[in-house]
Scaffold this motif. Structure first.
Motif, mmCIF file in Angstrom:
data_model
loop_
_atom_site.group_PDB
_atom_site.id
_atom_site.type_symbol
_atom_site.label_atom_id
_atom_site.label_comp_id
_atom_site.label_asym_id
_atom_site.label_seq_id
_atom_site.Cartn_x
_atom_site.Cartn_y
_atom_site.Cartn_z
ATOM 1 N N CYS A 1 0.026 -8.714 11.128
ATOM 2 C CA CYS A 1 -1.380 -8.858 11.514
ATOM 3 C C CYS A 1 -2.041 -7.483 11.570
ATOM 4 C CB CYS A 1 -1.502 -9.549 12.871
ATOM 5 S SG CYS A 1 -3.224 -9.697 13.388
ATOM 6 N N PRO A 2 -3.173 -7.329 10.894
ATOM 7 C CA PRO A 2 -3.807 -6.008 10.856
ATOM 8 C C PRO A 2 -4.462 -5.607 12.174
ATOM 9 C CG PRO A 2 -5.183 -7.617 9.731
ATOM 10 C CD PRO A 2 -3.900 -8.320 10.096
ATOM 11 N N VAL B 1 -4.551 -10.044 -0.351
ATOM 12 C CA VAL B 1 -3.894 -9.098 0.559
ATOM 13 C C VAL B 1 -2.397 -9.363 0.538
ATOM 14 C CG1 VAL B 1 -5.829 -8.652 2.119
ATOM 15 C CG2 VAL B 1 -4.302 -10.585 2.581
ATOM 16 N N ARG C 1 -2.406 -13.308 6.664
ATOM 17 C CA ARG C 1 -1.055 -12.730 6.550
ATOM 18 C C ARG C 1 -0.051 -13.439 7.443
ATOM 19 N NH1 ARG C 1 -4.190 -8.066 6.170
ATOM 20 N NH2 ARG C 1 -3.734 -6.672 4.415
ATOM 21 N N CYS D 1 -7.345 -12.911 7.636
ATOM 22 C CA CYS D 1 -6.671 -12.400 6.437
ATOM 23 C C CYS D 1 -5.555 -13.308 5.928
ATOM 24 C CB CYS D 1 -6.109 -11.005 6.691
ATOM 25 S SG CYS D 1 -4.631 -11.000 7.721
ATOM 26 N N HIS E 1 1.527 -5.557 3.555
ATOM 27 C CA HIS E 1 1.118 -4.355 4.298
ATOM 28 C C HIS E 1 -0.344 -4.452 4.718
ATOM 29 C CE1 HIS E 1 4.339 -1.504 2.340
ATOM 30 N NE2 HIS E 1 4.865 -2.502 3.022
ATOM 31 N N SER E 2 -0.680 -3.739 5.757
ATOM 32 C CA SER E 2 -2.100 -3.551 6.060
ATOM 33 C C SER E 2 -2.291 -2.062 6.327
ATOM 34 C CB SER E 2 -2.527 -4.403 7.260
ATOM 35 O OG SER E 2 -2.016 -3.861 8.456
ATOM 36 N N TRP E 3 -3.538 -1.649 6.434
ATOM 37 C CA TRP E 3 -3.812 -0.209 6.576
ATOM 38 C C TRP E 3 -3.351 0.325 7.915
ATOM 39 C CZ3 TRP E 3 -4.703 1.510 1.936
ATOM 40 C CH2 TRP E 3 -5.249 0.626 0.994
ATOM 41 N N LYS E 4 -3.025 -0.567 8.857
ATOM 42 C CA LYS E 4 -2.547 -0.058 10.158
ATOM 43 C C LYS E 4 -1.258 0.742 9.979
ATOM 44 C CE LYS E 4 0.191 -3.873 12.231
ATOM 45 N NZ LYS E 4 0.265 -4.882 13.307
ATOM 46 N N TYR F 1 0.835 -1.201 0.000
ATOM 47 C CA TYR F 1 0.000 0.000 0.000
ATOM 48 C C TYR F 1 0.872 1.254 0.000
ATOM 49 C CZ TYR F 1 -3.712 -3.308 1.224
ATOM 50 O OH TYR F 1 -4.597 -4.353 1.220
ATOM 51 N N GLU G 1 -10.104 -6.466 6.050
ATOM 52 C CA GLU G 1 -9.374 -5.290 6.521
ATOM 53 C C GLU G 1 -10.323 -4.248 7.118
ATOM 54 O OE1 GLU G 1 -5.484 -5.022 3.974
ATOM 55 O OE2 GLU G 1 -7.201 -4.615 2.697
#
Ligand code: SF4
Ligand code: SF4
Ligand code: SF4
Ligand code: SF4
Lengths: 385, 262
Positions: free
Chosen positions: A281-282, A84, A355, A353, A87-90, A46, A131
Motif C-alpha cells: 500500500c502506497p 501500477v 495493489r 491503486c 512497488h510504490s514510490w514510498k 521502480y 500515486e
C-alpha cells in the motif's frame, strides 16, 4: 514541500518519444537520481532509468485479486500501457530500511553520528495519479501536523515528479471511487498523457510547477492543439469508466458501527495475516525500530524498518500482544484505511491503486469486504467483539 | 555526546551436534569476515567441527544443532543443558525436527528395513523431535541452514547484553522490504512464505522459487487458508502434504496441516 499545488497550468505541449528521452536526459544531466518503471522478475517495478530505452515498451499487465501477469504485445510500442506494479514510490521517499543513527565507542564513552545524508535529489518518471495522491497523503503523515520527519522531508523536497495519466484501467484499481484519478490534477511537476494508436506515438505534457516549466522550456516543444487535449480527456474518461469497484462515501460510518460484524470472522478465516497488503500500500507508513551492535560492542546502530499491523510485535506492549488474532489485525487494517485515517489525517487513507487486492496471495479485496460488512448490517449481534 | 559504557568479559561457547548434517555449524565457520571477531569475543571451548581442543564445562553459551532421534541423544541433551548457561537451538532440526522428522509420519521399522542392509544394528527412536521437547531452550534460530546474519545478531546481542533483533513475522515481510516480486502472485509458484517465519533473506523467492518453509511456522500462521490457495494453483493434495512436512514437519502448525492432507 515544493510548490506544486498550482493546477496544471500553462499551455500543454507535445513531445515525441525522442522528446521524452531528452526530458529524462535533462533530469539525469541536472544531477537527479532518475527512477522509473522497469521490467524485472516478471513485473513492472521502480528502479534506476536513464532514458526511454529502459522503459517497459509494449508491456501490458493483467491484474486480478491475487494475481498479476505481464505480457508483451507483439510490436507494442506504448511505454505506459501497464498500470501500477508491486512497488510504490514510498520505497524511495520512505525506504524499507533506514539507518537513523550510528554510535561509536570512543575511549571510555561513545559518540553519536547522524546517518549519512542522501546523495542527490530524486526524479520519478511515470507517477500515476493515485500515486501522486498517495505522496500527498505521506506529506501529511510525515510533515503535516507540525512534526516533520527529516529524512522524508529531505528526500521529498527535492524530488521532481513526472506524472503519467492512466488511459487504461488496471484490473483491480478504483481511483474514480476515491477521487484520485485517472487524470492527475495537481501535485506534479510535469504530467504526461501517452497517445499511441499505430499512426502516432506522442506525449501531451502538462506543467504543474515552475520547475517543470523551466525544464520543459529547454526542449522547445510545440503546443498541443485542442484536438489532442480532447483526446487526453477522452482516453482518461474511458479508463475511468472501465473501473468497476466502488467505495461509497459513507463507508467510514458503516465500518465504525460494525466493529462486531460476523464478516470479520469470515475474512479472518481466509486472511493469511501475511502483511502484504500493508506493505504494497502506497500510504501505509508503519515501521519498527531495531537497535543492533557489532560483535565487539564498538558500534551500535538504530534502524527503522517497514512493519505492519499484521505482525504480533506491532501491538506488543508490556505484558503482551494486544491484537492476537488475525480477525483484529484485519479489522485494524481495513478500518484504518477506509474509516479512521480521515479522522487522523483529514484525508482518505486509500487512493484506489488496487495493489492490496492484486498482491494479496489469497486475493482478498478490501472493497468487497467493506461491501459485505455493509450488507451484513443488522446481523451484527451474531459476531463477537 | 559521550557517556560511560561498561567493559565485559569473554563468555565460554560450546557447539553441540545431535542428529543433523553439520550445515548449521558450518554457517558459523562460514562467517569469514566476522569469524576472527567471533573468535576474539568468545572463548570457543567446545566445537569439534572447528577444533579438537576442548575445555570442560560449564559453558556460558551452548549452540545446539540437530534433533533428538536416539535414546543416547535423549540423555546427552540433558547433560548439555546442565552444563550450559544460555542454550540456543540452531537450525530446522533442532527447532522443528528437520527433514528426518519425515519418519514421524510413518512406520520406522519399515523405513529401517528399506534403507539398511543390517537393520539389527540400528537403534533409533520412532520420532525426530526438536530440542525444546526435551529441555528448556532459551533461544531458537530457525532455518536449513540457519542464517549467518541471524547467528551473528544473536551472538552479538548476547555479548552486548541486549535483545536480539529477530522477527517472528512471515517471510512476505522480508520479500516486500527487499522489493522482491511475489512469485506466487506474479508467477503462480506455490510458496509457504505467508505461513513461514522470516529471517532467511527471502533466498528462495529472490531466485524465483516458492518458499519451502525451512524456517518453520511464523507467529499465528493460517495454514488452512494458504492450502486452499495452493489447491487453486493446481497443487495436488499429496504435494501440499509433502510441502509442509519437508523441513519443519515436527512443528505443530505444519504437522497438522500436513496430516490434514494425508
Ligand atoms: S488500501 Fe489498497 S487500494 Fe487503497 S491505496 Fe492502499 S493498496 Fe491501494
Ligand atoms: S493499515 Fe496498518 S500498517 Fe497501514 S498505516 Fe494503518 S496501522 Fe499502519
Ligand atoms: S488481506 Fe491478504 S495480503 Fe493482507 S494480510 Fe490478509 S492475506 Fe495477507
Ligand atoms: S514470494 Fe512467497 S514469501 Fe514472498 S511475498 Fe510472495 S508469498 Fe510471500
Amino acid at each position: 514541500m515544493p510548490d506544486m499545488d498550482a493546477k496544471a497550468s500553462g499551455a500543454a505541449v507535445v513531445l515525441g518519444v525522442d522528446g521524452l528521452d531528452a526530458l529524462v536526459g535533462l533530469l539525469v544531466a541536472g544531477g537527479y537520481r532518475t527512477i522509473g518503471p522497469r521490467v524485472e522478475e516478471g513485473a513492472v517495478v521502480y528502479g534506476p532509468v536513464r532514458g526511454v530505452a529502459d522503459l517497459p515498451a509494449g508491456y501490458v499487465d493483467e491484474q486480478a485479486p491475487g494475481s498479476y501477469h505481464l505480457t508483451r504485445k507483439k510490436d507494442g510500442k506504448a511505454l505506459f500501457d501497464w498500470t501500477v506494479g508491486p512497488h510504490s514510490w514510498k520505497r524511495y521517499l520512505y525506504p524499507p530500511e533506514q539507518l537513523l543513527f550510528r554510535a561509536e565507542r570512543r575511549g571510555g564513552g561513545f559518540s553519536v553520528l547522524p546517518a549519512a545524508e542522501e546523495e542527490s535529489p530524486l526524479a520519478f518518471i511515470g507517477v500515476r495519479p493515485c500515486e501522486l495522491a498517495a505522496i500527498a497523503v505521506h506529506d501529511r503523515v510525515f510533515s503535516g501536523s507540525g512534526v516533520v520527519d527529516p529524512g522524508y522531508a529531505g528526500r521529498r523536497d527535492g524530488a521532481f515528479l513526472v506524472a503519467v495519466n492512466c488511459t487504461r484501467a488496471g484490473g483491480t484499481c478504483f481511483c474514480p471511487a476515491t477521487g484520485t484519478g485517472p487524470r492527475a490534477r495537481t501535485g506534479f511537476d510535469l504530467a504526461l498523457t501517452e497517445i499511441e494508436d499505430g499512426k502516432r506515438h506522442l506525449f501531451v505534457v502538462e506543467t504543474g510547477s515552475e520547475r517543470g516549466a523551466a525544464l520543459l522550456a529547454g526542449l522547445k516543444a510545440p503546443p498541443a492543439d485542442g484536438a489532442l487535449l480532447a483526446t487526453v480527456t477522452r482516453l482518461t474518461r474511458k479508463a475511468a469508466k472501465a473501473m468497476v469497484r466502488d467505495v461509497p462515501k459513507d463507508t467510514p460510518q458503516v465500518l465504525k458501527r460494525n466493529l462486531d460484524s460476523p464478516r470479520w470472522d469470515d475474512v479472518a478465516a481466509r486472511c493469511l495475516g501475511c502483511a502484504n497488503c500493508t506493505l504494497v500500500c502506497p500510504t501505509c507508513f508503519c515501521a519498527t525500530v531495531e537497535d543492533t551492535t557489532d560483535l565487539s560492542g564498538g558500534v551500535a546502530e538504530r534502524w527503522r524498518r517497514w512493519d505492519s499491523c499484521f505482525t504480533s510485535d506491532f501491538s506488543y506492549i508490556h505484558g503482551g500482544v494486544i491484537r492476537r488474532e488475525i480477525r483484529s489485525r484485519y479489522r485494524q487494517w481495513l478500518t484504518h484505511k477506509l474509516a479512521t485515517w480521515s479522522d487522523q489525517f483529514g484525508v482518505g487513507g486509500c487512493t484506489g491503486c488496487g495493489r492490496c487486492i492484486t498482491w494479496c496471495p489469497v486475493g482478498i479485496d478490501i472493497t468487497e469486504e467493506a461491501r459485505a460488512i455493509r450488507a451484513g448490517e443488522g446481523r451484527a449481534g451474531e459476531g463477537r467483539r | 555526546m559521550t557517556a560511560q559504557v561498561p567493559t565485559r568479559k569473554k563468555p565460554r561457547l560450546a557447539v553441540w551436534k545431535f542428529s543433523s548434517c553439520d550445515g548449521c555449524q558450518l554457517t558459523l565457520l562460514d562467517c569469514e569476515d566476522e569469524l576472527l571477531a567471533v573468535a576474539g569475543a568468545v572463548e570457543i571451548a567446545y566445537f569439534l567441527e572447528a577444533t579438537r581442543a576442548r575445555i570442560d564445562g560449564p559453558y556460558d553459551v551452548s549452540l545446539v544443532e540437530g534433533s533428538v532421534t536416539t535414546a543416547e541423544e535423549k540423555e546427552r541433551i540433558l547433560d548439555v543443558r546442565r552444563q550450559s548457561g544460555v542454550l540456543i537451538a540452531i537450525g530446522a532440526c533442532a527447532t522443528a525436527g528437520g527433514i528426518q522428522a519425515l519418519k514421524n509420519f510413518t512406520s520406522v521399522d519399515g523405513l529401517i528395513r528399506a534403507v539398511y542392509a543390517h537393520p539389527e544394528y540400528i537403534a533409533t527412536l520412532s520420532t525426530s523431535t526438536p530440542i525444546r521437547d526435551h529441555v528448556k531452550v532459551d533461544f531458537e534460530l530457525r532455518g536449513c541452514p540457519i542464517s549467518k546474519a541471524q547467528l551473528l545478531e544473536v551472538v552479538s546481542a548476547l555479548l552486548n547484553g541486549r535483545k536480539p533483533a529477530l522477527v517472528n513475522a512471515g517471510l512476505c515481510l522480508e520479500c516486500k522490504r527487499k522489493g522482491i516480486v511475489c512469485v506466487m502472485v506474479a508467477g503462480g509458484e506455490p510458496c509457504l512464505g505467508p505461513v513461514t517465519q522470516a529471517g532467511c533473506g527471502s533466498v528462495c523467492p529472490a531466485s524465483g522459487r516458492g518458499c519451502f518453509g525451512c524456517f518453520g511456522p511464523k507467529e499465528g500462521p493460517n495454514a488452512p487458508a494458504l492450502s486452499r490457495r495452493l489447491t487453486e494453483l493446481g497443487l495436488e493434495r499429496s504435494a501440499i502434504r509433502d510441502l509442509y512436512r519437508g523441513f519443519s514437519g515436527s512443528a505443530e502448525a505444519f504437522r497438522e496441516e500436513s496430516k490434514a492432507h494425508d
